[in-house]
Design an enzyme around this catalytic site. Structure first.
Site, PDB file in Angstrom:
ATOM      1  CG  ASP A 104       3.340   4.803   4.719  1.00  8.47           C
ATOM      2  OD1 ASP A 104       2.942   4.621   3.625  1.00  8.47           O
ATOM      3  OD2 ASP A 104       4.077   6.092   4.652  1.00  8.47           O
ATOM      4  CG  HIS A 138      -1.506   4.992   4.250  1.00  7.58           C
ATOM      5  ND1 HIS A 138      -0.550   5.760   4.065  1.00  7.58           N
ATOM      6  CD2 HIS A 138      -2.052   5.506   5.465  1.00  7.58           C
ATOM      7  CE1 HIS A 138      -0.503   6.906   4.760  1.00  7.58           C
ATOM      8  NE2 HIS A 138      -1.515   6.755   5.670  1.00  7.58           N
TER       9      HIS A 138
END
Length: 387
Positions: free
Chosen positions: A208, A231
């Site tokens: 993430d 991310h």
């Protein structure tokens, strides 16, 4: 460099130079068993209580070995400076026996140092994708001031690796946070309602956001961070709830993104709010991009599920965002994406020397996208600026 950070660095040097002046509370002396299976939570809490209540400098030490502990809260206030030294490996429970959402918690402590070169093993592979299993954030700091966290590693966190809430004057440096690129919700560092946070010389590869900066966070300096997979470094998501607070004064410098979905991202929901939220005064400079899908991305229509009802123009006002010397390769089609709010257009978005090319070489074509954004870009712009 902030005065408090200089004080912290000096203290760390003094601690390392005068270790003989520190009272050591070794969990082994309290009966800790390093077999990787026995729950040592009670033993750890007794040793911490004694260390916390010791007048003067005290060290809570976890020596080499593998120790299992269930969710635990190391709480203050304490008497004097405290050092939490992890030399061994801590293993998280696969089935948490408590309602705690975080495995290792630090709360209400002033003047805290964490170090030791040890490893936090979240054992995430045992719970990722398995419904019914509670998942734990690895380490949480809440209401902590004047802290210095360094020389630690976190692997395979079940959820977020490090969560920081309502903290001030905190440095995280020389730490490594890793989990597979497809592991769910394994943010590296998540900051909320905190200020005076320094993150530097950190290696993050996860499933993430490498770093997520959310409601109420300000005065954050991030430098020399390697992010990938993951991310990217994200401000947000913001603008979904009425109780959120402005985010201000974020500085990201000398960072590298390799194989991430995003690089420098600001994300806000297209949701109705009762007030306008501000995200302002961000500087991104000297950034290296390697095979990143979305190198620069302001997305004010954030909707990770692609099933968001009641969409309205975002009420987050983004302003004073500056990009300087951003360079590298993009594996997507759009190098710079500014999808801003129709009702609150992005204001004063500037760039100097943004040089991005396609990972596909000559066969790849990159463009930029701009919507409801005001500002100006100067110097070398590849692809050409759309502002």
């Amino acid at each position: 460099m902030a005065r408090w950070m200089l004080v912290m660095l000096l203290l760390v040097c003094v601690v390392e130079a005068k270790a003989q002046d520190i009272k050591i509370f070794n969990v082994k002396d309290y009966g800790a068993i390093a077999d990787g299976n026995t729950d040592n939570s009670g033993v750890f809490l007794k040793a911490w209580s004694d260390a916390c209540n010791w007048y003067g400098r005290a060290m809570f030490r976890i020596p080499r070995g593998t120790y299992k502990i269930n969710p635990i809260v190391f709480t203050g206030p304490c008497k004097g400076w405290k050092i939490f030294q992890l030399q061994g490996v801590l293993k998280a429970p696969i089935n948490s026996p408590t309602s705690e959402s975080t495995w290792i918690n630090f709360r209400y402590i002033d003047n805290l140092i964490l170090n030791g070169g040890g490893i936090l093993d979240g054992q995430g592979a045992s719970v990722w994708g398995h419904s019914g299993h509670p998942v734990l954030m690895t380490m949480g700091f809440a209401f902590i001031s004047n802290s210095y966290v360094h020389q630690l590693s976190s692997i395979n966190s079940q959820n977020v690796h490090i969560a920081v809430f309502s903290c001030k004057n905190m440095t995280l440096t020389n730490i490594t946070l890793t989990a597979p690129g497809d592991s769910p919700n394994t943010d590296g560092i998540k900051l909320a309602m905190s200020h005076g946070i320094n993150i530097n010389d950190v290696h993050i590869g996860t499933g993430d956001d490498c770093i997520a900066i959310i409601s109420g966070t300000n005065n954050v300096n991030i430098s020399n961070v390697y992010c990938g997979p993951g991310h990217g470094i994200s401000v947000g998501s913001l603008g979904k709830h009425d109780d959120e607070v402005d985010v201000r004064d974020i500085h990201v410098k000398n960072c590298t993104f390799n194989g991430t979905s995003d690089g420098l991202r600001i994300k806000t929901w297209a949701s109705p709010l009762n007030h306008t939220l501000k995200a302002t005064n961000f500087v991104y400079e000297d950034i290296v991009i390697i095979d990143v899908e979305h190198p620069i991305n302001i997305d004010q229509e954030y909707c990770p599920s692609s099933n968001c009802g009641n969409k309205v123009p975002s009420k987050v006002q983004i302003s004073n965002v500056h990009y300087k010397n951003i360079r590298g390769s993009c594996k997507g089609d759009i190098a710079v994406n500014f999808k801003c709010s129709k009702s609150n257009p992005c204001q004063n978005i500037t760039g100097i020397d943004v040089n991005l090319w396609s990972s596909l070489g000559r066969t790849g074509t990159l463009t930029n996208y701009c919507s409801h954004v005001h500002g100006a870009f100067y110097g070398k712009q590849l692809p050409p600026s759309c502002i």
